[in-house]
Structure formats: C-alpha cells, structure tokens
Design a protein around this motif. Structure first.
Motif, PDB file in Angstrom:
ATOM      1  N   ALA A  82       0.719  -1.055  -0.325  1.00 55.29           N
ATOM      2  CA  ALA A  82      -0.362  -0.141   0.311  1.00 55.29           C
ATOM      3  C   ALA A  82       0.908   1.794  -0.374  1.00 55.29           C
ATOM      4  N   VAL A  83       1.782   1.062   0.939  1.00 58.68           N
ATOM      5  CA  VAL A  83       3.051   2.271   0.319  1.00 58.68           C
ATOM      6  C   VAL A  83       3.242   2.710  -0.247  1.00 58.68           C
ATOM      7  N   GLN A  84       3.571   1.371  -1.465  1.00 64.04           N
ATOM      8  CA  GLN A  84       4.121   1.850  -2.896  1.00 64.04           C
ATOM      9  C   GLN A  84       3.576   2.317  -3.654  1.00 64.04           C
ATOM     10  N   VAL A  85       1.953   1.963  -3.784  1.00 65.40           N
ATOM     11  CA  VAL A  85       0.850   2.156  -4.234  1.00 65.40           C
ATOM     12  C   VAL A  85       0.837   3.847  -3.837  1.00 65.40           C
ATOM     13  N   THR A  86       0.492   4.372  -2.879  1.00 64.80           N
ATOM     14  CA  THR A  86       0.413   5.337  -2.186  1.00 64.80           C
ATOM     15  C   THR A  86       1.257   6.628  -3.272  1.00 64.80           C
ATOM     16  N   LEU A  87       2.643   5.936  -2.719  1.00 63.12           N
ATOM     17  CA  LEU A  87       3.779   6.674  -3.249  1.00 63.12           C
ATOM     18  C   LEU A  87       3.684   6.757  -4.923  1.00 63.12           C
ATOM     19  N   THR A  88       3.296   6.025  -5.857  1.00 65.33           N
ATOM     20  CA  THR A  88       3.116   6.103  -7.229  1.00 65.33           C
ATOM     21  C   THR A  88       1.883   6.874  -7.732  1.00 65.33           C
ATOM     22  N   TYR A  89       0.533   6.636  -6.452  1.00 65.35           N
ATOM     23  CA  TYR A  89      -0.304   7.566  -6.768  1.00 65.35           C
ATOM     24  C   TYR A  89       0.103   9.021  -6.737  1.00 65.35           C
ATOM     25  N   THR A  90       1.072   9.439  -6.065  1.00 67.46           N
ATOM     26  CA  THR A  90       1.470  10.623  -5.144  1.00 67.46           C
ATOM     27  C   THR A  90       2.070  10.829  -6.095  1.00 67.46           C
ATOM     28  N   PHE A  91       3.201  10.549  -6.139  1.00 69.70           N
ATOM     29  CA  PHE A  91       4.177  11.722  -7.818  1.00 69.70           C
ATOM     30  C   PHE A  91       3.620  10.947  -8.721  1.00 69.70           C
ATOM     31  N   THR A  92       3.455  10.501  -9.404  1.00 68.83           N
ATOM     32  CA  THR A  92       2.665  10.798 -10.703  1.00 68.83           C
ATOM     33  C   THR A  92       1.497  11.315 -10.738  1.00 68.83           C
ATOM     34  N   ALA A  93       0.426  11.976  -9.922  1.00 68.41           N
ATOM     35  CA  ALA A  93       0.106  12.625  -9.947  1.00 68.41           C
ATOM     36  C   ALA A  93      -0.302  14.475  -9.580  1.00 68.41           C
ATOM     37  N   GLY A 254      -9.772  -2.337  -5.458  1.00 69.78           N
ATOM     38  CA  GLY A 254      -9.086  -3.478  -6.687  1.00 69.78           C
ATOM     39  C   GLY A 254      -8.551  -3.107  -7.539  1.00 69.78           C
ATOM     40  N   PRO A 255      -8.282  -4.205  -8.939  1.00 65.59           N
ATOM     41  CA  PRO A 255      -8.155  -5.116  -8.881  1.00 65.59           C
ATOM     42  C   PRO A 255      -7.742  -5.555  -8.198  1.00 65.59           C
ATOM     43  N   GLY A 256      -7.900  -7.262  -7.464  1.00 62.58           N
ATOM     44  CA  GLY A 256      -6.558  -7.241  -5.617  1.00 62.58           C
ATOM     45  C   GLY A 256      -6.561  -6.296  -5.180  1.00 62.58           C
ATOM     46  N   THR A 257      -5.553  -6.052  -4.929  1.00 63.21           N
ATOM     47  CA  THR A 257      -4.932  -5.082  -4.283  1.00 63.21           C
ATOM     48  C   THR A 257      -4.077  -3.647  -4.894  1.00 63.21           C
ATOM     49  N   ALA A 258      -4.252  -3.711  -6.336  1.00 63.96           N
ATOM     50  CA  ALA A 258      -3.659  -3.057  -7.306  1.00 63.96           C
ATOM     51  C   ALA A 258      -4.126  -1.128  -7.331  1.00 63.96           C
ATOM     52  N   THR A 259      -4.556  -0.864  -6.564  1.00 68.44           N
ATOM     53  CA  THR A 259      -4.857   0.503  -6.499  1.00 68.44           C
ATOM     54  C   THR A 259      -5.531   0.789  -4.710  1.00 68.44           C
ATOM     55  N   GLU A 260      -5.107  -0.155  -3.884  1.00 71.58           N
ATOM     56  CA  GLU A 260      -5.245  -0.131  -2.548  1.00 71.58           C
ATOM     57  C   GLU A 260      -3.890   0.939  -1.913  1.00 71.58           C
ATOM     58  N   THR A 261      -4.558   2.288  -1.265  1.00 70.62           N
ATOM     59  CA  THR A 261      -3.616   2.594  -0.607  1.00 70.62           C
ATOM     60  C   THR A 261      -3.261   2.688   0.663  1.00 70.62           C
ATOM     61  N   LEU A 262      -2.432   3.553   1.513  1.00 74.77           N
ATOM     62  CA  LEU A 262      -2.822   3.280   3.025  1.00 74.77           C
ATOM     63  C   LEU A 262      -4.221   3.126   3.851  1.00 74.77           C
ATOM     64  N   THR A 263      -4.528   4.170   3.340  1.00 68.84           N
ATOM     65  CA  THR A 263      -5.712   4.880   3.959  1.00 68.84           C
ATOM     66  C   THR A 263      -7.002   4.291   3.389  1.00 68.84           C
ATOM     67  N   SER A 280      -5.980   1.792  13.747  1.00 71.34           N
ATOM     68  CA  SER A 280      -6.513   3.375  14.205  1.00 71.34           C
ATOM     69  C   SER A 280      -4.226   3.152  13.754  1.00 71.34           C
ATOM     70  N   THR A 281      -3.450   1.939  14.035  1.00 63.74           N
ATOM     71  CA  THR A 281      -2.849   2.562  14.153  1.00 63.74           C
ATOM     72  C   THR A 281      -2.076   2.444  12.477  1.00 63.74           C
ATOM     73  N   ILE A 282      -2.700   2.130  11.461  1.00 63.65           N
ATOM     74  CA  ILE A 282      -2.048   2.424   9.923  1.00 63.65           C
ATOM     75  C   ILE A 282      -2.929   3.665   9.242  1.00 63.65           C
ATOM     76  N   ALA A 283      -3.648   4.430  10.288  1.00 58.53           N
ATOM     77  CA  ALA A 283      -4.340   5.594  10.412  1.00 58.53           C
ATOM     78  C   ALA A 283      -2.453   6.329  10.777  1.00 58.53           C
ATOM     79  N   ILE A 284      -2.199   6.474  12.183  1.00 54.71           N
ATOM     80  CA  ILE A 284      -1.104   6.854  12.649  1.00 54.71           C
ATOM     81  C   ILE A 284       0.021   6.862  11.914  1.00 54.71           C
ATOM     82  N   PHE A 285       0.170   5.341  11.481  1.00 57.59           N
ATOM     83  CA  PHE A 285       1.304   5.306  10.607  1.00 57.59           C
ATOM     84  C   PHE A 285       1.295   6.373   9.132  1.00 57.59           C
ATOM     85  N   THR A 286       0.466   6.651   8.858  1.00 59.80           N
ATOM     86  CA  THR A 286      -0.497   7.398   8.241  1.00 59.80           C
ATOM     87  C   THR A 286       0.667   9.065   8.298  1.00 59.80           C
TER      88      THR A 286
END
Length: 305
Positions: A82-93, A254-263, A280-286
């Motif tokens: 999810a961290v990888q997907v989030t970073l890809t999403y953030t930097f590309t956008a 989806g599909p699978g976890t292809a677009t699953e971000t941290l949130t 809550s742990t994942i949210a605090i980590f984010t």
C-alpha cells in the motif's frame, strides 16, 4: 426636574471585562483555537491510544498490548504494498498536476477578451465532491457504455476484454487521471496568482536583451516562482498521500490490491474487519509519514506560510 439639578448622581457607563475591550488578537482567537484543538487533536490522541490495544476478533475483547499492532504493521506485507501504491499515486498525480497547472496558467496569464470566462470555468471541477466525481468517471470508464472506454476501444488503445478499472496495469492510472482532472485547476489558480504577482521589469529588460520566451521562463519565471511552486507541491502532496474517496468509489482497492492505498487499507480493516486498533495504527503511521516528509520538504525548500 433633573435637568440643572447639581445634586443628581453622575450615570456610569456599562463596565465591560477588560479582555472584551482589548485590542490584542489573542482573546478573540482563543475560542477558535480551543475548538480546533478539541475537535482536531482529540481524535488523533484517541486513535493513538487505540494503537496500544490488541483486539481479539473472536471475543471482540481488547487487551492492552502496546507493541502488538506496531509489530504487526512492520511484518504486514500488504502495508508496504500500500505504501508503494500510495507513493506511485502521489508522485504521478503531483507531477501531472504541477506541469499541467503551470502550462494552463501561462496560457491564461493575459488580459485578452474572453479569458476571464476560461479562468472562471477552471474552478468548476473544484466544487464537485470527490465521491461524485468518482461516480461520474466510473460511468465514463464503464466497459459497456462508458464514453472514455468506447473511445479508447475505437482508437485501438485498449482491448474490450480488459476494461480500464478491471485491468491490473491500467486501474491505478485511471484513478490518477480523475484526481488530475479535478485538482489541476487548484494548481492553475495558485500558479496564475503567482504569475500575476511577478514584477514586469526583469521581463522587459530580458526582452530588450533579446531573450526568448523559453529563456525568460527558465531564467526568470521559475526562479521567482520557486516559493509558490514549493507551497503548492506541499499542499497537494499532503492531500494526495491521504487519498481515499476515488479509490473507495471507483475500485474499492481492486483489482486485487492494485489500487489499495494506505488510507484505503485502513478503511478496509476498519469497516470490514472491525479491527479498530490496527486500523488506527495504519492511520497513525500514515500521519507520521506525512509529518516527517512534510517537515523535511519545508526545511529543504524553506517553505513559509
């Protein structure tokens, strides 16, 4: 008659508390600051408190165990995906919005007749709620009747057997394009305000020296706009890192976890597994990641508010 009566008592004005007559802004700001602290800080502290508990999914009993959720997070491969997907999403956008925002702002930075209408129209996507925007593009991406999918089919860019949001290789970029469509106008407004505030004398001097528009852009516009660009990148970067609406509405990770971000992963844990401490742990980590990266960015680029 009271008039002319020298013995009548002198009427005193209404005595207000001293803080009500103070010209210092602190007494007037204190209620707003107190409300923000209560409604902004309390949920964060409560979420942090929840991270110290281990939840038993069978009995739904929570037991105090400070390290359980954090150890689980470190060993959870789905979190790092999810961290990888989030970073890809953030930097590309962010890159797409920044480049498009600057280009459109340069085009609109003139007082030609009719350009005011274009500047007003640019703000329309910003007033649409993200969930509604996601539903709108969900229909346009539909493989059966969506206008975007059918256009790409006709151009031979994609296959009818692999709809955009159901294809592992195109789903994330399709969601990113929705974010770009809605939030590029925000970048345009910031860049346009910055361009309008630039002094004209250096550009006139550069034109007299024979500098081209491209040379003036890289030698004058970009350096003078660097603080504004850094501020815009910081604001959008923080917002992009916590994206949830588009992913939830359009793909549900989806599909699978292809677009699953941290949130989105935190939302899945919260709503489907009811494991509130781990969500809550994942949210605090984010939140910690955002705070650390944002502070580093502010230090490096010397962003001032």
């Amino acid at each position: 008659m009271l008039a002319g009566n020298a013995s009548a008592p002198v009427s005193k004005g209404l005595m207000l508390p001293r803080w009500l007559t103070s010209e210092h802004p602190l007494p007037w700001l204190f209620p707003s600051v107190a409300i923000l602290l209560v409604f902004g800080l309390y949920p964060v502290l409560y979420s942090l408190w929840l991270t110290f508990f281990k939840r038993n999914p069978a009995t739904r009993v929570e037991k105090f165990d400070p390290s359980w959720n954090w150890s689980k997070l470190v060993a959870d491969e789905r979190v790092w995906d999810a961290v990888q997907v989030t970073l890809t999403y953030t930097f590309t956008a962010l890159i797409l919005q920044l480049v498009l925002g600057m280009l459109i702002a340069l085009l609109l930075d003139c007082d030609r007749k009719g350009f005011g209408v274009f500047r007003a129209l640019m703000t329309l996507p910003l007033v649409v709620p993200p969930a509604v925007t996601g539903m709108m593009f969900l229909l346009m991406y539909d493989g059966s009747f969506g206008v975007i999918s059918h256009t790409l089919y006709d151009l031979g860019i994609i296959s009818k057997d692999a709809p955009l949001l159901a294809n592992h290789s195109t789903a994330l970029f399709s969601v990113i394009l929705v974010d770009v469509w809605q939030w590029t106008p925000f970048m345009v407004l910031i860049m346009l305000a910055g361009l309008r505030a630039l002094p004209r004398d250096p550009f006139e001097a550069a034109a007299i020296d024979g500098a081209t528009d491209i040379q003036a852009f890289f030698k004058l516009t970009l350096p003078m706009m660097s603080k504004i660009i850094a501020l815009a990148v910081l604001i959008r970067g923080v917002d992009l890192f916590r994206v949830f609406d588009y992913v939830k509405v359009m793909t549900d990770s989806g599909p699978g976890t292809a677009t699953e971000t941290l949130t989105a992963y935190a939302g899945t844990i919260y709503f489907k597994s009811a494991n509130f401490p781990y969500a809550s742990t994942i949210a605090i980590f984010t939140l910690l990641v955002v705070l650390i990266v944002a502070n580093i960015f502010i230090k490096i680029f010397k962003v001032r508010f």
